[in-house]
Design a protein around this motif. Structure first.
Motif, mmCIF file in Angstrom:
data_model
loop_
_atom_site.group_PDB
_atom_site.id
_atom_site.type_symbol
_atom_site.label_atom_id
_atom_site.label_comp_id
_atom_site.label_asym_id
_atom_site.label_seq_id
_atom_site.Cartn_x
_atom_site.Cartn_y
_atom_site.Cartn_z
ATOM 1 N N MET A 199 0.850 -1.187 0.000
ATOM 2 C CA MET A 199 0.000 0.000 0.000
ATOM 3 C C MET A 199 0.890 1.243 0.000
ATOM 4 O O MET A 199 1.833 1.352 0.768
ATOM 5 C CB MET A 199 -0.889 -0.012 1.246
ATOM 6 N N GLU A 200 0.586 2.149 -0.879
ATOM 7 C CA GLU A 200 1.341 3.392 -0.956
ATOM 8 C C GLU A 200 0.730 4.410 0.003
ATOM 9 O O GLU A 200 -0.481 4.483 0.150
ATOM 10 C CB GLU A 200 1.279 3.928 -2.386
ATOM 11 N N SER A 201 1.575 5.162 0.664
ATOM 12 C CA SER A 201 1.065 6.171 1.588
ATOM 13 C C SER A 201 1.588 7.539 1.189
ATOM 14 O O SER A 201 2.559 7.659 0.457
ATOM 15 C CB SER A 201 1.471 5.839 3.024
ATOM 16 N N MET A 202 0.912 8.567 1.666
ATOM 17 C CA MET A 202 1.304 9.943 1.382
ATOM 18 C C MET A 202 1.833 10.571 2.662
ATOM 19 O O MET A 202 1.287 10.342 3.737
ATOM 20 C CB MET A 202 0.100 10.758 0.904
ATOM 21 N N THR A 203 2.869 11.368 2.506
ATOM 22 C CA THR A 203 3.368 12.114 3.659
ATOM 23 C C THR A 203 2.475 13.329 3.875
ATOM 24 O O THR A 203 1.668 13.698 3.013
ATOM 25 C CB THR A 203 4.803 12.602 3.436
ATOM 26 N N LYS A 204 2.627 13.944 5.017
ATOM 27 C CA LYS A 204 1.868 15.156 5.330
ATOM 28 C C LYS A 204 2.135 16.230 4.274
ATOM 29 O O LYS A 204 1.205 16.915 3.828
ATOM 30 C CB LYS A 204 2.252 15.649 6.724
ATOM 31 N N GLU A 221 -14.780 19.277 -1.612
ATOM 32 C CA GLU A 221 -14.380 18.484 -2.785
ATOM 33 C C GLU A 221 -12.942 18.000 -2.661
ATOM 34 O O GLU A 221 -12.645 16.842 -2.954
ATOM 35 C CB GLU A 221 -14.516 19.313 -4.061
ATOM 36 N N ALA A 222 -12.055 18.899 -2.228
ATOM 37 C CA ALA A 222 -10.642 18.546 -2.106
ATOM 38 C C ALA A 222 -10.433 17.470 -1.045
ATOM 39 O O ALA A 222 -9.678 16.519 -1.260
ATOM 40 C CB ALA A 222 -9.821 19.785 -1.774
ATOM 41 N N LEU A 223 -11.112 17.601 0.084
ATOM 42 C CA LEU A 223 -10.949 16.614 1.153
ATOM 43 C C LEU A 223 -11.541 15.264 0.751
ATOM 44 O O LEU A 223 -10.991 14.216 1.089
ATOM 45 C CB LEU A 223 -11.568 17.122 2.451
ATOM 46 N N LYS A 224 -12.647 15.286 0.019
ATOM 47 C CA LYS A 224 -13.227 14.029 -0.464
ATOM 48 C C LYS A 224 -12.274 13.350 -1.441
ATOM 49 O O LYS A 224 -12.101 12.129 -1.403
ATOM 50 C CB LYS A 224 -14.578 14.281 -1.142
ATOM 51 N N ALA A 225 -11.653 14.125 -2.325
ATOM 52 C CA ALA A 225 -10.696 13.565 -3.277
ATOM 53 C C ALA A 225 -9.491 12.984 -2.547
ATOM 54 O O ALA A 225 -8.999 11.897 -2.896
ATOM 55 C CB ALA A 225 -10.258 14.630 -4.287
ATOM 56 N N LEU A 226 -9.006 13.684 -1.531
ATOM 57 C CA LEU A 226 -7.870 13.191 -0.752
ATOM 58 C C LEU A 226 -8.245 11.897 -0.024
ATOM 59 O O LEU A 226 -7.469 10.939 -0.027
ATOM 60 C CB LEU A 226 -7.406 14.258 0.243
ATOM 61 N N ALA A 227 -9.415 11.864 0.572
ATOM 62 C CA ALA A 227 -9.867 10.650 1.261
ATOM 63 C C ALA A 227 -9.951 9.487 0.277
ATOM 64 O O ALA A 227 -9.560 8.360 0.599
ATOM 65 C CB ALA A 227 -11.217 10.887 1.930
ATOM 66 N N ASP A 228 -10.427 9.752 -0.927
ATOM 67 C CA ASP A 228 -10.531 8.711 -1.946
ATOM 68 C C ASP A 228 -9.144 8.172 -2.300
ATOM 69 O O ASP A 228 -8.939 6.964 -2.403
ATOM 70 C CB ASP A 228 -11.239 9.257 -3.187
ATOM 71 N N ILE A 229 -8.184 9.066 -2.466
ATOM 72 C CA ILE A 229 -6.808 8.659 -2.758
ATOM 73 C C ILE A 229 -6.251 7.797 -1.632
ATOM 74 O O ILE A 229 -5.573 6.796 -1.869
ATOM 75 C CB ILE A 229 -5.909 9.897 -2.975
ATOM 76 N N LEU A 230 -6.549 8.175 -0.399
ATOM 77 C CA LEU A 230 -6.045 7.446 0.757
ATOM 78 C C LEU A 230 -6.817 6.150 1.024
ATOM 79 O O LEU A 230 -6.417 5.330 1.835
ATOM 80 C CB LEU A 230 -6.106 8.333 2.003
#
Length: 47
Positions: free
Chosen positions: A1-6, A25-34
């Motif tokens: 699993m790939e993770s994103m740094t802060k 919208e931005a937070l939903k997109a980030l949650a989707d990526i995560l």
């Protein structure tokens, strides 16, 4: 699993803001990526 740094998450949100995305919208997109979802909580209706 790939993770994103802060810092990567912040850069993503910065780009979304520059594109004109709303905060939601931005937070939903980030949650989707995560790969995370906001929980749906069902409450019992009091009668």
């Amino acid at each position: 699993m790939e993770s994103m740094t802060k810092e990567e998450m912040q850069r993503f949100l910065n780009r979304e803001a520059e594109k004109g995305s709303t905060e939601e919208e931005a937070l939903k997109a980030l949650a989707d990526i995560l790969g995370i979802k906001f929980p749906k909580i069902e409450t019992e209706k009091a009668e």
